[in-house]
Design a protein around this motif. Structure first.
Motif, PDB file in Angstrom:
ATOM      1  N   LEU A   1       0.838  -1.155   0.099  1.00  0.00           N
ATOM      2  CA  LEU A   1      -0.023   0.112  -0.008  1.00  0.00           C
ATOM      3  C   LEU A   1       0.845   1.257   0.077  1.00  0.00           C
ATOM      4  O   LEU A   1       0.594   2.207  -0.769  1.00  0.00           O
ATOM      5  N   ASN A   2       1.882   1.360   0.775  1.00  0.00           N
ATOM      6  CA  ASN A   2       2.374   2.372   1.140  1.00  0.00           C
ATOM      7  C   ASN A   2       4.173   2.510   0.545  1.00  0.00           C
ATOM      8  O   ASN A   2       4.656   3.484   0.611  1.00  0.00           O
ATOM      9  N   GLY A   3       4.592   1.440   0.162  1.00  0.00           N
ATOM     10  CA  GLY A   3       6.003   1.223  -0.271  1.00  0.00           C
ATOM     11  C   GLY A   3       6.784   1.015   1.041  1.00  0.00           C
ATOM     12  O   GLY A   3       6.460   0.768   2.162  1.00  0.00           O
ATOM     13  N   LEU A   4       8.119   0.620   0.649  1.00  0.00           N
ATOM     14  CA  LEU A   4       9.123   0.464   1.669  1.00  0.00           C
ATOM     15  C   LEU A   4      10.453   1.063   1.454  1.00  0.00           C
ATOM     16  O   LEU A   4      10.881   1.171   0.155  1.00  0.00           O
ATOM     17  N   GLN A   5      11.081   1.661   2.473  1.00  0.00           N
ATOM     18  CA  GLN A   5      12.240   2.169   2.370  1.00  0.00           C
ATOM     19  C   GLN A   5      13.433   1.811   3.547  1.00  0.00           C
ATOM     20  O   GLN A   5      12.838   1.584   4.341  1.00  0.00           O
ATOM     21  N   GLY A   6      14.583   2.109   3.202  1.00  0.00           N
ATOM     22  CA  GLY A   6      15.521   1.656   4.023  1.00  0.00           C
ATOM     23  C   GLY A   6      15.987   0.307   3.886  1.00  0.00           C
ATOM     24  O   GLY A   6      15.381  -0.249   3.113  1.00  0.00           O
ATOM     25  N   PRO A   7      16.922  -0.360   5.213  1.00  0.00           N
ATOM     26  CA  PRO A   7      17.402  -1.415   4.976  1.00  0.00           C
ATOM     27  C   PRO A   7      16.424  -2.256   5.492  1.00  0.00           C
ATOM     28  O   PRO A   7      15.667  -2.030   6.449  1.00  0.00           O
ATOM     29  N   VAL A   8      16.454  -3.522   5.000  1.00  0.00           N
ATOM     30  CA  VAL A   8      15.428  -4.613   5.070  1.00  0.00           C
ATOM     31  C   VAL A   8      16.312  -5.855   5.037  1.00  0.00           C
ATOM     32  O   VAL A   8      17.230  -5.940   4.131  1.00  0.00           O
ATOM     33  N   GLN A   9      16.010  -6.999   5.995  1.00  0.00           N
ATOM     34  CA  GLN A   9      16.543  -8.202   5.995  1.00  0.00           C
ATOM     35  C   GLN A   9      15.693  -9.321   5.432  1.00  0.00           C
ATOM     36  O   GLN A   9      14.305  -9.324   5.735  1.00  0.00           O
ATOM     37  N   VAL A  10      16.122  -9.981   4.122  1.00  0.00           N
ATOM     38  CA  VAL A  10      15.115 -10.879   3.584  1.00  0.00           C
ATOM     39  C   VAL A  10      16.104 -12.167   3.518  1.00  0.00           C
ATOM     40  O   VAL A  10      16.876 -12.064   3.058  1.00  0.00           O
ATOM     41  N   LYS A  11      15.493 -13.339   4.046  1.00  0.00           N
ATOM     42  CA  LYS A  11      16.185 -14.551   4.129  1.00  0.00           C
ATOM     43  C   LYS A  11      17.446 -14.518   4.165  1.00  0.00           C
ATOM     44  O   LYS A  11      18.402 -15.104   3.780  1.00  0.00           O
ATOM     45  N   GLY A  12      17.712 -13.628   5.361  1.00  0.00           N
ATOM     46  CA  GLY A  12      19.261 -13.646   5.770  1.00  0.00           C
ATOM     47  C   GLY A  12      20.283 -12.507   4.974  1.00  0.00           C
ATOM     48  O   GLY A  12      21.454 -12.292   5.478  1.00  0.00           O
ATOM     49  N   ALA A  13      19.672 -11.820   3.997  1.00  0.00           N
ATOM     50  CA  ALA A  13      20.480 -11.021   3.128  1.00  0.00           C
ATOM     51  C   ALA A  13      19.675  -9.616   3.406  1.00  0.00           C
ATOM     52  O   ALA A  13      18.648  -9.463   3.749  1.00  0.00           O
ATOM     53  N   THR A  14      20.562  -8.611   3.381  1.00  0.00           N
ATOM     54  CA  THR A  14      20.263  -7.295   3.598  1.00  0.00           C
ATOM     55  C   THR A  14      19.983  -6.464   2.250  1.00  0.00           C
ATOM     56  O   THR A  14      21.024  -6.613   1.286  1.00  0.00           O
ATOM     57  N   PHE A  15      19.145  -5.893   2.005  1.00  0.00           N
ATOM     58  CA  PHE A  15      18.767  -4.887   1.045  1.00  0.00           C
ATOM     59  C   PHE A  15      18.563  -3.469   1.352  1.00  0.00           C
ATOM     60  O   PHE A  15      17.654  -3.419   2.150  1.00  0.00           O
TER      61      PHE A  15
END
Length: 243
Positions: free
Chosen positions: A126-140
């Motif tokens: 709905l609103n989007g995502l910003q900044g660092p996130v962890q997905v399956k042990g990896a950082t994006f």
């Protein structure tokens, strides 16, 4: 002495310019038949030229008509939405782009995790995502744009698709569930961060459906449903036998 007028002779047809052959009778017969058929066809297939006669619910998705057609498969709708809006970042395989865009295959954000709820997934779309996130042990550390403008139906469809594609196996997301989250976040204009989302208690689509299923369950066990009073039976029991 008056001159006698010269006799006027009728010119030959070729000289008059009207020497064309007459239209054959078969042409007029064919014309009348064609006009009659066209009139008959329009009269019986135009719906009386009424604008309201067309009902999209009466047209099947296979292209035929007659009878109310089944609604389209949400996964098929979701696939089209995904291909149009999401495939550039997340790819047709759902694996994303390493180091840039996170995968959807086996993602805790898609399937649910320790703190990741279905509600968090909807909020992100709905609103989007910003900044660092962890997905399956990896950082994006990239940005996802908001897709609120797609509406509840299309958002529910595309999330249902990604939760059941590429080996993913999670319950479908319903438009009603998306609408609930849309109402809760109606005033938000900024993209989410992982830290913000992690602080919000998760909601699961299975939990949202549980009360509806639970309403009918007590009838068999005799609990949870208020039994109607039986005053007549109570009065009859107070009377002595043979009265």
């Amino acid at each position: 002495m008056e001159r006698e007028p010269e006799a006027v002779t009728d010119p030959e047809p070729s000289e008059r310019g009207d020497g064309l052959a007459p239209t054959p009778s078969w042409f007029w017969v064919l014309t009348v038949v064609a006009v009659g058929w066209a009139t008959f066809y329009v009269a019986f297939n135009s719906g009386g030229f009424k604008a309201e006669i067309f009902n999209p619910q009466q047209v099947s998705w296979a292209g035929g008509g007659g009878g109310v057609a089944a609604p389209p498969d949400p996964r098929e709708v979701g696939k089209r939405v995904f291909t149009k809006n999401c495939v550039v970042c997340h790819q047709t395989t759902g694996e994303g782009v390493p180091g840039q865009f996170p995968p959807l295959v086996g993602s805790e954000w898609v399937l649910g995790g320790e703190w990741h709820g279905d509600s968090h997934l909807v909020r992100v779309v709905l609103n989007g995502l910003q900044g660092p996130v962890q997905v399956k042990g990896a950082t994006f550390n990239n940005a996802m744009v908001p897709w609120r403008h797609l509406g509840a139906e299309q958002i529910a469809a595309v999330l249902t698709y990604v939760r059941s594609e590429w080996g993913n196996d999670a319950p479908p997301i319903t438009p009603a569930f998306v609408t609930t989250i849309m109402d809760e976040t109606a005033d938000r204009t900024e993209p989410w961060t992982q830290k913000e989302l992690q602080a919000i208690p998760k909601q699961m689509i299975s939990d949202a459906a549980a009360p509806a299923a639970g309403d009918a369950a007590p009838a068999e066990g005799g609990t949870g449903a208020q039994e109607p009073p039986a005053p007549a039976a109570a009065e009859g029991a107070a009377q002595p036998a043979g009265a």
